[in-house]
Design a protein around this motif. Sequence first.
Motif, PDB file in Angstrom:
ATOM      1  N   LYS A 194       8.474   1.377   0.439  1.00  0.00           N
ATOM      2  CA  LYS A 194       8.253   1.678  -1.093  1.00  0.00           C
ATOM      3  C   LYS A 194       9.523   1.777  -1.664  1.00  0.00           C
ATOM      4  N   GLU A 216       1.001  -1.052  -0.061  1.00  0.00           N
ATOM      5  CA  GLU A 216      -0.030  -0.035  -0.014  1.00  0.00           C
ATOM      6  C   GLU A 216       0.897   1.156   0.017  1.00  0.00           C
ATOM      7  N   THR A 217       0.382   2.448  -0.336  1.00  0.00           N
ATOM      8  CA  THR A 217       0.947   3.624  -0.600  1.00  0.00           C
ATOM      9  C   THR A 217       1.414   3.960   1.037  1.00  0.00           C
ATOM     10  N   GLU A 218       2.424   4.265   1.107  1.00  0.00           N
ATOM     11  CA  GLU A 218       3.124   4.711   2.424  1.00  0.00           C
ATOM     12  C   GLU A 218       2.321   5.942   2.978  1.00  0.00           C
ATOM     13  N   ASP A 219       1.852   6.153   3.945  1.00  0.00           N
ATOM     14  CA  ASP A 219       0.762   7.180   4.650  1.00  0.00           C
ATOM     15  C   ASP A 219       1.892   7.649   5.612  1.00  0.00           C
ATOM     16  N   PRO A 220       2.277   8.973   5.733  1.00  0.00           N
ATOM     17  CA  PRO A 220       2.972   9.360   6.992  1.00  0.00           C
ATOM     18  C   PRO A 220       2.287   9.274   8.190  1.00  0.00           C
ATOM     19  N   ALA A 221       1.117   9.367   8.294  1.00  0.00           N
ATOM     20  CA  ALA A 221       0.601   9.070   9.677  1.00  0.00           C
ATOM     21  C   ALA A 221       0.801   7.471  10.006  1.00  0.00           C
ATOM     22  N   GLY A 222       0.505   6.745   9.054  1.00  0.00           N
ATOM     23  CA  GLY A 222       0.653   5.345   9.439  1.00  0.00           C
ATOM     24  C   GLY A 222       1.859   4.869   9.810  1.00  0.00           C
ATOM     25  N   GLU A 225       2.026  15.132  11.131  1.00  0.00           N
ATOM     26  CA  GLU A 225       1.582  13.792  11.335  1.00  0.00           C
ATOM     27  C   GLU A 225       2.074  13.168  12.854  1.00  0.00           C
TER      28      GLU A 225
END
Length: 615
Positions: free
Chosen positions: A345, A4-10, A174
């Motif tokens: 990623k 999945e696309t890296e989410d800074p909050a995640g 974030e």
Amino acid sequence: MAPETEDPAGVWDASLRAAALFAADPHGLGGVILRAGAGPVRDRWLDHLRGMLAGPVRRMPPGIADDRLIGGLDLPATLRAGRPVIQRGLLAEADGGVVVVPMAERLERGTVARLAAALDTGTLALERDGLAARLPARFGLVLLDEGQEDETVAEALADRLALRIDLSGVSLREARFPLEEVPLLFHVRGDGGGDPLAPETDAASAAPSRSFLNHPEPEPDPTGRRAQPTGDPIATLCAVAEAFGIASLRAPLLALRTARRIAAASGREGPEGADLMEAARLVLAPRATRLPAPAQPETEEAAEPPPPPPPDADRPPEDAAEEADSAAQAPDEVVLDAVRAALPKDLLVRLLAGGPPLRAAPAGRMGAASASPLSGRPVGSWPGDPRRGRLDLIATLRAAAPWQRLRRAGTDPRCIAVTPEDFRIRRLKRRSETTTIFCVDASGSAALERLAEAKGAVELLLAEAYVRRDRIALVAFRGTGAETVLPPTRSLVRAKRVLAGLPGGGGTPLAAGLDAAAILALGVRRSGGSPVIVLLTDGRANVARSGLGGRALAGEEALSAARLLRAQALPTLVIDTGARPDGARRLAEAAQARYCPLPHADAGSVSAAVRAATA
């Protein structure tokens, strides 16, 4: 399964889960490699970790000396007592806690070895200044990786640390804590005494909350069923590590320990499938060096359907069928999919491109260390004559201190009695600059391409010469001989001017080129430098030293010249620019050189190969 696309909050939430795991068992998990630049995001994560730790937190200054790192003789106390008194070092002071190491990518090799030994044994062997003791040192490490892309933490330490976190893409917006869950993590003392961030030492109050630590809680499927436990968690993690090209045995062991911590935080006696998946995401995914091979289709004979599960009166038939299908998938495949989905990623892009890139040497690398009696960096002391070196006064007093009670008999007790056996002189080492000698095949129809690669690589390396304290030289061979077209230099302007007029074409006098490079390298060594020869060729010689043509004689003379490089112990890198790895590989074997096949090399790949070979 595509990541999945890296989410800074995640990413930030995952880093908080990793911090909670590490705080529960710092020494057991080894530590964390935190890649982030200095700033409020990194400081906020460190403050959060510090608030969950029950033990001491020590920050290791860059360039720390051995007497401060591992301890030694307490000179004032020894002089007062007349007997050796041990002074505890930073690692012993951090027993039961954490050591924070800034600029970890630039640690000295000796410091890396001492940290690794302490992590392995949980003790610190103090054997210096006439002392011999073993001190408890069970601590965890937080390595702050602040380097550029070509700078990495020493593998000897990275292999021993379970967790790796990259906060370089997380902004301060974030980097927020889930305030509704923070009170459940630890009970912070509010009595106003001591460290306001120090948690209570009670085990029950120091347990992270289930909702925070058990990241994606395995309620994963719309039917509400949990992931099935695997039969052998060790075998599962080892199989996953092997599939992703992780050669170290420490990685699955650390993943197993992490899975047990996750299970214990959730009140389970042993790790289940979801615990293994979470541990594999955290520990194994950042270590991957290849993608798993695609599953082979099963034959009709082997593809027998699994036996149906016993009927359940409370479950519809369609749910039972779905469970039978999910049970047919091996637990290893489930964990493999979880790790594949958690690959960073940039790592996934490199793996899909055919493997991780060559690691380059740190930007601050200099030449080989050499002993110097009067100049250089102090690296300890040894017994000697002060007239032949620089006196180390503190080390001399340390050597004399344990004997003062015996030597003071009949003398003034305020004096310190020093004998010639106590004299210590400084051990000094200085770095000799590295000279990279490019030996380029400038012959034949492909000469223009090889010369373009060499010119680009020389310019790239010269751009770093000021920081790396390196010099560059260029030897070109073509026609009937070889010449040094660029003597050792750091001048980028001079190098560009010489390279612009470098001609190409003619025969391949490979032996003459190797002889010219060897003569230049030996001259650099005699002047105190560290030479490295980089040979760009396809290994197909056709001109002998005499200038006569003939592949057989030219090939034998080239192998003889390569053996001379081995006899002189000259470090050599052979970059094979040919389409078939025949001649250049034999040349590398004769010279005992590193061999790097780059048939489609460009300036960037050549310079990366050179930096990796000279690291």
